[in-house]
Scaffold this motif. Sequence first.
Motif, mmCIF file in Angstrom:
data_model
loop_
_atom_site.group_PDB
_atom_site.id
_atom_site.type_symbol
_atom_site.label_atom_id
_atom_site.label_comp_id
_atom_site.label_asym_id
_atom_site.label_seq_id
_atom_site.Cartn_x
_atom_site.Cartn_y
_atom_site.Cartn_z
ATOM 1 N N LYS A 114 0.825 -1.204 0.000
ATOM 2 C CA LYS A 114 0.000 0.000 0.000
ATOM 3 C C LYS A 114 0.859 1.253 0.000
ATOM 4 O O LYS A 114 0.545 2.238 -0.686
ATOM 5 N N LEU A 152 -4.930 -6.013 6.197
ATOM 6 C CA LEU A 152 -5.623 -6.530 5.015
ATOM 7 C C LEU A 152 -5.515 -5.581 3.831
ATOM 8 O O LEU A 152 -5.198 -5.987 2.712
ATOM 9 N N THR A 153 -5.791 -4.307 4.069
ATOM 10 C CA THR A 153 -5.738 -3.354 2.964
ATOM 11 C C THR A 153 -4.316 -3.198 2.439
ATOM 12 O O THR A 153 -4.109 -2.980 1.240
ATOM 13 N N LEU A 166 -3.782 -6.109 0.161
ATOM 14 C CA LEU A 166 -4.633 -6.083 -1.027
ATOM 15 C C LEU A 166 -4.180 -5.066 -2.075
ATOM 16 O O LEU A 166 -4.742 -5.032 -3.173
ATOM 17 N N HIS A 167 -3.194 -4.259 -1.770
ATOM 18 C CA HIS A 167 -2.651 -3.361 -2.784
ATOM 19 C C HIS A 167 -1.645 -4.071 -3.687
ATOM 20 O O HIS A 167 -1.108 -3.456 -4.610
ATOM 21 N N ILE A 216 -1.386 -12.181 -4.324
ATOM 22 C CA ILE A 216 -1.120 -12.560 -2.942
ATOM 23 C C ILE A 216 -0.978 -14.077 -2.916
ATOM 24 O O ILE A 216 -1.878 -14.796 -3.356
ATOM 25 N N VAL A 235 -11.323 -11.222 4.152
ATOM 26 C CA VAL A 235 -11.599 -10.034 3.341
ATOM 27 C C VAL A 235 -13.088 -9.919 3.044
ATOM 28 O O VAL A 235 -13.606 -8.811 2.872
ATOM 29 N N TYR A 257 -15.090 -12.591 -3.988
ATOM 30 C CA TYR A 257 -14.045 -13.239 -4.766
ATOM 31 C C TYR A 257 -14.685 -14.280 -5.667
ATOM 32 O O TYR A 257 -15.820 -14.713 -5.449
ATOM 33 N N VAL A 294 -9.988 -11.399 -6.108
ATOM 34 C CA VAL A 294 -10.692 -10.590 -5.114
ATOM 35 C C VAL A 294 -10.903 -9.207 -5.708
ATOM 36 O O VAL A 294 -9.944 -8.572 -6.175
ATOM 37 N N TYR A 320 -11.178 -5.483 -5.540
ATOM 38 C CA TYR A 320 -10.772 -4.448 -4.578
ATOM 39 C C TYR A 320 -10.364 -3.190 -5.327
ATOM 40 O O TYR A 320 -9.531 -3.244 -6.222
ATOM 41 N N VAL A 339 -7.463 -8.521 -7.501
ATOM 42 C CA VAL A 339 -6.245 -8.996 -6.843
ATOM 43 C C VAL A 339 -6.269 -10.522 -6.880
ATOM 44 O O VAL A 339 -7.213 -11.145 -6.383
ATOM 45 N N VAL A 376 -5.264 -14.311 -5.967
ATOM 46 C CA VAL A 376 -4.812 -15.108 -4.835
ATOM 47 C C VAL A 376 -4.382 -16.465 -5.370
ATOM 48 O O VAL A 376 -5.131 -17.113 -6.111
#
Length: 933
Positions: free
Chosen positions: A227, A268-269, A272-273, A277, A292, A300, A310, A312, A317, A319
Amino acid sequence: VDSVGGSAASDPMSPPSNVLSALSLSATPARVASADSIAGQRVHIICYHLPMMLQRDDASGQWTAEWDDSIIAKTPDDSVSDCCEVSWVGTVRCDQIRTDADREAVRRLLRTMNCTPIFLHDDTDACHYLGMCKQVLWPAFHNIDQLDLSDSGYDAVDGTTFHSTEGLADEEEPGHGIASDWDQGRLGKWWEAYERVNQIFADAVLALLKPGDTLWVHDYHLALLPKLVDASEQTRFGRRRSRIVFFLHIPFPTSQIFRELECGVAILTGMLHADVIGFHAFDHARHFLNAVKRILGLNYESRIGGLIGVQYRGTTVMVTMSHVSVEPSILNTALEIREVHTGSRAIKEKHPNQIVVCGVDTAQKLSGVALKLLAYERLLADYPTWHRRAVLVQRMLVPGNRPTDERRTLLELRALVRRIRESFGPEVIDYSEVRGSVLPLHERLSLWLASDVFFATTLREGLNLLPLEYVYARKAPATPGVVITSEFSAVCAIMNGAIRVNPYDVQMTVGELERGLSMGMAEREGRRVRDIEFISSRPSGMWTKNVLRDLNEAVDSSGKETIDLEVTTSHELNDITFSHAHMPSIKEAYDSTEKRILIMDFGGTLVKKDPVGKYLKSEISVTSGRSPKPKVINALKRLCADPRNTVFVVSGLTKDSLIKCVGSIEGLGLAACNGSCFSWPVQNEREGRIWNSFEFGVNWEAVKQIALPIMSKFTARTNGSIVNISGATVSWSYYSCDPEWGALQASYLVPELTQSLRGFDVRFLHLKGSIEIVPKRLNKGVVVRKILRDVSAGRAGNGRSGPPDFMLCMGDDVSDERMFTSLFSFIADTADPSSVLGANSREESQINPMVIPDQDYRGPAYRPIRPHPPPDSDRPQYAFTITVGKKASQASQFVHNASEVEDLLDNLSGGDSIENLGGTNFQGEDSGINFFE
């Protein structure tokens, strides 16, 4: 990689010099090749501890550096550095680094190895690593409840730190010299250090980044880094220029445990940037996805290629789960070292004619060694034949990063070892403690070669490579061994040939241990065959390439976003026509026009609402009773005061709720119940409004008589759900329920209602958090079409006929999509003036339902706003359709959230919000749709 029993070291012990010589890797700059899909990329590997062993010769003052055996270190074979330009960034740990001259010498040395060292202040390092990471995040990520953190104190009362490398001596009382109570007052200082360290890393990384670089962030120590890098690049360049992978090497907890972290949302945030992941096990990924969803309300879905996406901030994003094995080339070299075989013979000679069961574990409670010793004790008691035929060789690692946990664990283990020896003799167990987080490689290999059974009973852990290393060390032509591992370990999902045990079921563990001790050679060979191919062919270099491949796939598919599966089906977005709303372009069009219509949704557009998937929402209901922020109210007042504007709010709220929220704004038109009833703007709200309703020809009383008992049944079994009756709709809301339970019940409710109401002209809308029964012809587009036609015909607005030259329509939900399509249909109709002015045309009578006055809401007749001269017929016509949240939509543009809607309205009305909304300065048709220029 900090993990129970993990293979990477935070405080590694250096192997003997001859082992270092055999395993040393050339310290040459990374080479760039062009062999595969990731060739030529610049990759920055970011880890809290550089996988490096440093040493200074006291006589000459010269520093030397060697790669550690971590999975993120540079490897000799199939390394990603063979085809990419790779660099490493992280802290270094060496007691010999004391002065600025030492630090500068280390920088120069590591620069030749493409490494950028970071040196932290001792207090910052302690608060971040030993405090926040090891005493808060590490227990939580391993599913330890906050109430159990009283055993995780770090600060020493007398300034001493506990380390023990001896046998069974020094058994002081637990907690002596250690602050054993978990003091939440320290969290503030620890979290500040955590943020500060992540910012230090971000500054170091940003100094290295070039456009298109890949940033690979490792583990929970640096969860905020994605982030921070994203925010810096957005600020400096207006967009993200780098690609980011975040890989978590420890477990991810259940959402219930993770919610206990007051910094959980920030963690989490931050993660998520990243673009991708990664996790080592699906269990860990599943817990992350659940977190999330329940904490942030994000959805998701599965993607082509086996990844999970996901949604966002308008992007997907990815996973992924990716497994890694040992380094065959390093192990092959080490297995040829004489010391390895000398050590193996020494162990066998120490325990002649005995079957050796081995274990190497960290001295922390989650290693489950106490349960292992209990199972071994029960084995000796239930199977006396093993008294002199078996021996447990147990090595305990004491890293020193969780002193209280380590001390209490060792005291318990020492007591169990003493009891076993007193009951069955000293020869049944060989127990010792080793300071450090890893056992040197040559000692591990000696132990593997001498042992017949590998025994691990971890309770929670990330990926532990020791069982894989054991199998590889005993590859053919060596005799195969037996691996017994906990079903709670990540490696359990990788190894098909291992015996799986539940450590809490001691009797079951005893039975499996006895089975392993007495297993025949044929079965041992068969179990080895199941695993050896994977273990031999998945070194860290291949793992790295696989993760980078997933990153490439994620970035390549970024233009094909998918919408929330709860709302509608997914389809591809066109990056050209579906762009971020650009404030200056909209403002320029607004200022240049004379007859404007602004139509907007309420909940999720003017007022922020929590996602339906979020477990704990900030409000009991979606938007009922929630007024917009004062900034929005003031902007709407200014817009409505302009005689050139017609402003409408179209909402799913009831008339009473909508009036309560925004009804006091003079000159604002309202449409409630998804447009089934509407009220034209009034100058003085105290004089009352006149409401009109659409008649759709549905016997609504009969519908309610059938639907309400069914809905009541589902309400009774779904805590938090309610039934709403408003105008020409009946809805069942599960917005305030447990999101998964509510969605499950909704999936059963719709078929039952469909079957019961099949004789009525109604349909069912599955909106975010509710199921609505509405007339088939009812949608928000109906009232939008009515507004546009009446204003164009001069029956409303400024009283002069002619189509508007500026139209702005905004919404966030699937119910708002029909507003967008109705606006575009109206634009097409304006090519034929009769279709706009002919209020009683045959086409309109077929499309539009009859409008009847609402007797429940009477008031004075509508007074038109002061007439204004008609606009110049040569002026261009602008239309902006904007959806809130980047998703598949009929809208031509998007904003990320309700805050950007707030800024947009404030700017249009002459407020201070002049920012760009984060968009690109689009020109021509992308800055609005000019239909007649």
